[in-house]
Design a protein around this motif. Structure first.
Motif, short mmCIF file in Angstrom:
data_model
loop_
_atom_site.label_atom_id
_atom_site.label_comp_id
_atom_site.label_asym_id
_atom_site.label_seq_id
_atom_site.Cartn_x
_atom_site.Cartn_y
_atom_site.Cartn_z
N LEU A 143 32.83 44.63 11.10
CA LEU A 143 32.72 44.18 12.49
C LEU A 143 33.89 44.68 13.32
CD1 LEU A 143 31.20 42.34 14.54
CD2 LEU A 143 32.72 40.51 13.82
N VAL A 144 35.08 44.55 12.79
CA VAL A 144 36.28 44.97 13.53
C VAL A 144 36.29 46.49 13.72
CG1 VAL A 144 38.79 45.15 13.39
CG2 VAL A 144 37.68 42.99 12.85
N GLU A 145 35.89 47.21 12.69
CA GLU A 145 35.83 48.67 12.81
C GLU A 145 34.83 49.08 13.89
OE1 GLU A 145 38.05 50.45 11.45
OE2 GLU A 145 37.94 50.57 9.28
N ASN A 146 33.68 48.41 13.91
CA ASN A 146 32.66 48.68 14.93
C ASN A 146 33.19 48.39 16.32
OD1 ASN A 146 30.10 49.81 14.57
ND2 ASN A 146 29.33 48.02 13.48
N PHE A 147 33.78 47.20 16.49
CA PHE A 147 34.27 46.79 17.80
C PHE A 147 35.41 47.67 18.29
CE2 PHE A 147 32.62 42.17 17.85
CZ PHE A 147 31.60 42.54 18.71
N SER A 148 36.23 48.15 17.36
CA SER A 148 37.35 48.99 17.78
C SER A 148 36.84 50.28 18.44
CB SER A 148 38.25 49.32 16.59
OG SER A 148 37.60 50.17 15.66
N VAL A 149 35.74 50.80 17.91
CA VAL A 149 35.15 52.01 18.50
C VAL A 149 34.51 51.70 19.83
CG1 VAL A 149 33.39 53.79 18.20
CG2 VAL A 149 34.78 53.09 16.25
N VAL A 150 33.74 50.60 19.88
CA VAL A 150 33.07 50.21 21.13
C VAL A 150 34.08 49.94 22.23
CG1 VAL A 150 31.63 48.45 22.23
CG2 VAL A 150 31.04 49.28 19.94
N LEU A 151 35.14 49.19 21.92
CA LEU A 151 36.17 48.88 22.90
C LEU A 151 36.90 50.14 23.37
CD1 LEU A 151 37.77 45.65 21.38
CD2 LEU A 151 36.39 45.80 23.46
N GLN A 152 37.22 51.01 22.41
CA GLN A 152 37.94 52.24 22.75
C GLN A 152 37.14 53.11 23.71
OE1 GLN A 152 41.02 52.93 22.18
NE2 GLN A 152 41.36 54.82 21.05
N VAL A 153 35.88 53.32 23.37
CA VAL A 153 35.02 54.18 24.20
C VAL A 153 34.77 53.54 25.56
CG1 VAL A 153 32.73 55.21 24.41
CG2 VAL A 153 33.92 55.26 22.21
N SER A 154 34.47 52.23 25.57
CA SER A 154 34.17 51.53 26.83
C SER A 154 35.37 51.53 27.76
CB SER A 154 33.73 50.10 26.54
OG SER A 154 32.57 50.08 25.74
N TYR A 155 36.55 51.22 27.21
CA TYR A 155 37.76 51.17 28.04
C TYR A 155 38.13 52.55 28.56
CZ TYR A 155 42.45 49.83 29.53
OH TYR A 155 43.58 49.60 30.28
N PHE A 156 37.93 53.56 27.72
CA PHE A 156 38.24 54.94 28.14
C PHE A 156 37.36 55.34 29.32
CE2 PHE A 156 37.89 59.54 28.03
CZ PHE A 156 39.20 59.94 27.84
N LYS A 157 36.07 55.03 29.23
CA LYS A 157 35.14 55.39 30.32
C LYS A 157 35.45 54.59 31.58
CE LYS A 157 31.23 56.86 27.45
NZ LYS A 157 29.81 56.59 27.07
N TYR A 158 35.77 53.30 31.40
CA TYR A 158 36.07 52.45 32.56
C TYR A 158 37.32 52.93 33.29
CZ TYR A 158 37.91 48.41 35.08
OH TYR A 158 38.44 47.59 36.05
N THR A 159 38.38 53.20 32.54
CA THR A 159 39.63 53.63 33.19
C THR A 159 39.51 55.03 33.78
OG1 THR A 159 40.44 54.37 31.01
CG2 THR A 159 41.12 52.17 31.77
N LYS A 160 38.70 55.87 33.18
CA LYS A 160 38.51 57.21 33.73
C LYS A 160 37.78 57.14 35.07
CE LYS A 160 36.97 61.86 32.52
NZ LYS A 160 36.36 62.73 31.48
N LYS A 161 36.83 56.21 35.15
CA LYS A 161 36.08 56.04 36.40
C LYS A 161 36.94 55.40 37.47
CE LYS A 161 31.80 54.02 38.21
NZ LYS A 161 30.58 53.23 37.88
N LYS A 162 37.81 54.46 37.07
CA LYS A 162 38.61 53.72 38.05
C LYS A 162 39.89 54.42 38.44
CE LYS A 162 40.42 49.11 38.98
NZ LYS A 162 40.55 47.71 38.52
N PHE A 163 40.57 55.05 37.45
CA PHE A 163 41.88 55.65 37.72
C PHE A 163 41.87 57.18 37.69
CE2 PHE A 163 42.71 51.54 35.56
CZ PHE A 163 43.28 50.86 36.63
N GLY A 164 40.74 57.75 37.30
CA GLY A 164 40.66 59.20 37.26
C GLY A 164 41.09 59.80 35.94
#
Length: 408
Positions: A340-361
């Motif tokens: 579960l933690v391994e799965n979530f670490s990937v989901v969180l990493q990818v989601s946060y990366f996309k969010y910050t790229k959209k918001k901060f460039g």
């Protein structure tokens, strides 16, 4: 096969000792020893064969210490796990048991998907392997089969609130009241006193006859669990011994659940749901554990072979089907907490990366690298230390999961 042979000899010729094959505990002990022997003795031959066929791992440039040294290490080692699991099962288990049949189908089905993925990576020189959409289709297909069979097959039943009066002096048990086996989509909620949840109750708003539509909830849940756990096992397989070791710990815990749930006396004593005929899965679990431990002989650091998707997808699929069959699927987030933690670490990493790229460039990361075990590698921890600590966490989670039998 041996089970049927000795059963025939016992019933027709009364051969001394042949009756011992009727005991699940005896056959499970033989299964774990046989699978351990097959995986350790013949595992080396399989590894040499893979080397001869130049089935070597292609390592991505991840900037991790010791990563380049792994290049060329044979992969597809999941074949060792599959072979060492199935041979004892065919010899020692009741092959007409629906639960055993489902586990065999799961092993072959997920093993085939993983094999195709590894084949494309190695021989077609495509690092992406089998496209994700086709993996998901395969996982969903298996979930559909497993869910439909468990929902419709007449041999998949439960006995709720079964009471047994056991006379230790005469070693006899009296079942009170007369047992009634029933089809049910009920499962177990951990840590609750009255801990049974029927998926059909979600549709109670439909009125009379809502039980007939329980499949609308049950089958999608089965599909989701099989897909999630198999992907979790796949992501966990990143450093030597991690996936095989943590999986073996989880499977041993599931073996305890399976044995007590399939035994009318223990299930009554523990006040848990009795699942007729499910105890036979204990033989399969014993064989699977032996195969995983035997595989660790070659997969521990420094690994002589990697399991590849052939092994990781198979492991995840088997664990998911075991948990669903024994009505402990809601315990998976705890029991398989590493996945579960391994799965979530990937989901969180990818989601946060996309969010910050959209918001901060520019994309930002929560972890130095995902899945989580690579984060600790980036921090400078040796992979053997990471694996050992993950095993310890896995043991703690397994113990806590087992405690839920009485802690409510």
């Amino acid at each position: 096969m041996l089970y049927y042979l000795f059963d025939y000899l016992n019933n027709n010729f009364n051969v001394p000792g042949a009756g011992v094959f009727q005991y699940i505990t005896f056959r499970s002990a033989l299964a774990v020893l046989l699978s351990l022997a097959i995986s350790t003795i013949f595992g080396k031959r399989i590894i040499n064969f893979l080397k001869h066929q130049q089935v070597g791992e292609t390592v991505r440039e991840l900037g991790l210490a010791g990563q380049n040294e792994k290049a060329g290490t044979p992969t597809m080692g999941g074949l060792i796990i599959i072979i060492a699991t199935l041979i004892p099962v065919f010899l020692l288990a009741k092959l007409d048991n629906i639960y055993v049949i489902l586990l065999i189908v799961t092993t072959l089905w997920m093993g085939t998907i993983g094999f195709i993925d590894d084949y494309i990576k190695i021989f077609k020189k495509d690092k992406q392997g089998l496209k994700g959409i086709f993996k998901v289709i395969g996982q969903v297909g298996l979930g559909l089969i497993v869910g439909t069979v468990l929902y419709l097959h007449p041999g998949v039943t439960v006995r709720k609130n079964q009471q047994v009066k056991y006379n230790f002096a005469s070693e006899s048990a009296q079942i009170l009241p007369k047992p009634v086996e029933e089809k049910s989509t009920a499962t177990t909620i951990p840590f609750f006193k009255n801990n049974e949840l029927d998926y059909a109750e979600v549709l109670s708003f439909l009125g009379d006859g809502y039980e007939n539509y329980a499949w609308l909830i049950f089958i999608p849940v089965v599909i989701f669990i099989i897909t999630a756990v198999s992907n979790g096992a796949n992501l966990t397989d990143g450093i030597d011994g991690l996936a095989a070791g943590t999986s073996a710990i989880s499977v041993i815990a599931l073996g305890i659940f399976t044995f007590v749930s399939g035994n009318i006396i223990f299930s009554s004593y523990l006040n848990i749901m009795y699942i007729p005929n499910s105890g036979e899965m204990t033989v399969y679990i014993a064989s699977f554990v032996g195969a995983l431990v035997g595989f660790l002989w070659y997969n521990s650091y420094p690994a002589s072979v990697f399991m590849g998707d052939t092994g990781s997808l198979t492991i995840g699929g088997i664990i998911a089907v075991l948990a669903i069959s024994v009505r402990k699927e809601l315990l998976i987030p705890l029991l398989c907490g590493i996945f579960l933690v391994e799965n979530f670490s990937v989901v969180l990493q990818v989601s946060y990366f996309k969010y910050t790229k959209k918001k901060f460039g520019e994309g930002r990361r929560i972890f130095l690298m995902s899945p989580l075990h690579h984060h600790y590698q980036k921090k400078g921890y040796h992979e053997s230390k990471i694996v050992t600590r993950f095993w310890i966490v896995g043991i703690l989670l397994a113990i806590l999961s087992i405690v839920t039998l009485k802690l409510r």
